[in-house]
Design a protein around this motif. Sequence first.
Motif, PDB file in Angstrom:
ATOM      1  N   PRO A  97       0.800  -1.236   0.000  1.00 17.26           N
ATOM      2  CA  PRO A  97       0.000   0.000   0.000  1.00 17.26           C
ATOM      3  C   PRO A  97       0.826   1.277   0.000  1.00 17.26           C
ATOM      4  N   THR A  98       2.011   1.259   0.618  1.00 20.40           N
ATOM      5  CA  THR A  98       2.796   2.482   0.758  1.00 20.40           C
ATOM      6  C   THR A  98       3.623   2.814  -0.478  1.00 20.40           C
ATOM      7  N   LEU A  99       3.667   1.905  -1.444  1.00 25.05           N
ATOM      8  CA  LEU A  99       4.397   2.163  -2.685  1.00 25.05           C
ATOM      9  C   LEU A  99       3.442   2.689  -3.751  1.00 25.05           C
ATOM     10  N   THR A 100       3.998   3.309  -4.785  1.00 27.28           N
ATOM     11  CA  THR A 100       3.175   3.796  -5.889  1.00 27.28           C
ATOM     12  C   THR A 100       2.708   2.639  -6.753  1.00 27.28           C
ATOM     13  N   VAL A 101       1.767   2.951  -7.632  1.00 24.94           N
ATOM     14  CA  VAL A 101       1.276   1.955  -8.578  1.00 24.94           C
ATOM     15  C   VAL A 101       2.430   1.400  -9.413  1.00 24.94           C
ATOM     16  N   ALA A 102       3.252   2.290  -9.979  1.00 26.38           N
ATOM     17  CA  ALA A 102       4.369   1.847 -10.819  1.00 26.38           C
ATOM     18  C   ALA A 102       5.371   1.015 -10.032  1.00 26.38           C
ATOM     19  N   GLN A 103       5.657   1.417  -8.813  1.00 23.30           N
ATOM     20  CA  GLN A 103       6.604   0.649  -7.994  1.00 23.30           C
ATOM     21  C   GLN A 103       6.065  -0.740  -7.696  1.00 23.30           C
ATOM     22  N   ASN A 104       4.752  -0.871  -7.516  1.00 20.46           N
ATOM     23  CA  ASN A 104       4.160  -2.187  -7.302  1.00 20.46           C
ATOM     24  C   ASN A 104       4.199  -3.041  -8.565  1.00 20.46           C
ATOM     25  N   VAL A 105       3.932  -2.427  -9.699  1.00 25.10           N
ATOM     26  CA  VAL A 105       3.930  -3.179 -10.957  1.00 25.10           C
ATOM     27  C   VAL A 105       5.283  -3.845 -11.194  1.00 25.10           C
ATOM     28  N   PHE A 106       6.367  -3.146 -10.844  1.00 24.32           N
ATOM     29  CA  PHE A 106       7.709  -3.666 -11.118  1.00 24.32           C
ATOM     30  C   PHE A 106       8.459  -4.074  -9.846  1.00 24.32           C
ATOM     31  N   LEU A 107       7.702  -4.367  -8.792  1.00 28.91           N
ATOM     32  CA  LEU A 107       8.326  -4.789  -7.543  1.00 28.91           C
ATOM     33  C   LEU A 107       9.126  -6.076  -7.751  1.00 28.91           C
ATOM     34  N   ASP A 108      10.384  -6.057  -7.285  1.00 33.24           N
ATOM     35  CA  ASP A 108      11.336  -7.172  -7.434  1.00 33.24           C
ATOM     36  C   ASP A 108      11.841  -7.350  -8.863  1.00 33.24           C
ATOM     37  N   ARG A 109      11.365  -6.500  -9.775  1.00 28.08           N
ATOM     38  CA  ARG A 109      11.854  -6.557 -11.171  1.00 28.08           C
ATOM     39  C   ARG A 109      12.086  -5.118 -11.656  1.00 28.08           C
ATOM     40  N   GLU A 110      12.636  -4.292 -10.784  1.00 29.63           N
ATOM     41  CA  GLU A 110      12.751  -2.865 -11.057  1.00 29.63           C
ATOM     42  C   GLU A 110      13.530  -2.595 -12.342  1.00 29.63           C
TER      43      GLU A 110
END
Length: 520
Positions: A97-110
């Motif tokens: 919840p505390t991350l942005t939408v984009a950060q969640n989409v690419f979480l662990d695959r930044e």
Amino acid sequence: MTATAFPDAVRMTDVSKHFGGVRALDGVSLDVRPGEVHALLGENGAGKSTILKILRGVQPPTSGTVAIGGTPLTTFTAEAARAAGVSMAFQEMSLVPTLTVAQNVFLDREIKRGALIDDRAAIAESRRLFAAMGVAIDPTRRVADIPAGHRQLTEIVKATSQPCKVLVLDEPTTALSANEVERLFDYVRQLRSRGVAVVYVSHRMDEIFRIADRATVLRDGKHVVTAPLADFTLDSMIAAIIGRRSRGFSDVARGTAAIGDVLLEARGLSGQVKPRDVDITLRRGEVVGVAGLLGSGRSSLARLLCGVQPAAAGEIRVKGEPVSIASPRDAIRAGIALVPEDRARQGFVAFHSVESNVALPNLAAVSKGGFVDPRRVAALAEAAIKRLRIKTDSRGAAVRTLSGGNAQKVVIAKWLATEPDVLILDEPTAGIDIGSKSEIVTLIRDLARDGKAVLVLSSELQELLAACDRILVMSDGRVVRDIARHDLDDPGNPESVDALQHAEQKLNQAMQEARGGPAR
């Protein structure tokens, strides 16, 4: 070469899974073809979650084999399944919840530029992915600040942001409006045309018939049937799922409502953004539904009435007297209770027992001399279990061990124990099986007959039609229609399955007209 000439995208053969003495899966086989939407169906507890956990590598099978694209899966970890080409959008979302939408989409695959994370590239790629689905979601917003429907779409985009052979969609539409469902279906058809195998899990039978090519039904951990959708009727599919004939929501007897005095009024009620200048009236013995597309303001209305969000303007009256509701505690004191949309995060404490969950909002009632009285807690829980027919091994069982329908009954039970006059239910049957849906709707009708006023907010139109005496249509934060349920009936045969579908079409048309678009 046709899609079926390739090896099966998924082949699970004679898979069993035991948890101690409990056999969650018993010799189940499942094959899913490339370029196919394959529905996986069954009641809560049928074994769907277990088979998906094995497919995702979260759990190994006790026996049996799993192959992805013809290659056996020998290591059962999430990383191994992902490397084999399996991706999943979870019903209980995996977003931070505390991350942005984009950060969640690419979480662990930044996405990186050199050794640094490239946020701009992630935002741009997220926008492209959402555009491909036909939705506009700001990738720079925190997930905690976006509506439930947008979180669900973000979960799906996250799952499809990486190449995959197999996409698992677990209850992907529970928080989506009709328009958003259409866009998702178009997107699923795009994936299917590219040869992606889609495993589609849903309790919404109308969706299954519209999107799936074949279906597999599980019951009590065993395989019941696999067949093309053309081989099923609605009746035969429900019978396969629950083991008996049922007409789904059409089995619910609405009866004639005995409408009494006004329990709740809102006049000119507005939030900081939504709703806007809403007038509503709820009477004793009445079930009122709220329908509206994503962003219509339904959930915001519920949160204002229950003090979860502050009102910017307007007045709330309970039994004719004006009340100030600035917090959930104020709402409870006024006799108003909310069963929230997100039961897993807001409705119960998963690792706590049934009795402790029921007791939580009722501590004053179960305490003596400043201490919680275990006997009072036990009596309250036993009464709730009996009243709502909650299926549980004991009142001490953790809520996480219950089926979705029974977990939802626990949430309803704990708020009914506060003895409210007005009960507000936000998406009360989301993510639960067809048998449990009918039980919940029957319970809603029973509560109205007991003299409660019930407000039901739902994106599932047949649920509203089965439960409600009146239906309010919201659009852009405003109530634009107030429709008596009987005005939607087919005069020729108001109790038939076809009549329910007829009423659904008329209600959908009213919603689309309110939005200014064509009815689907």
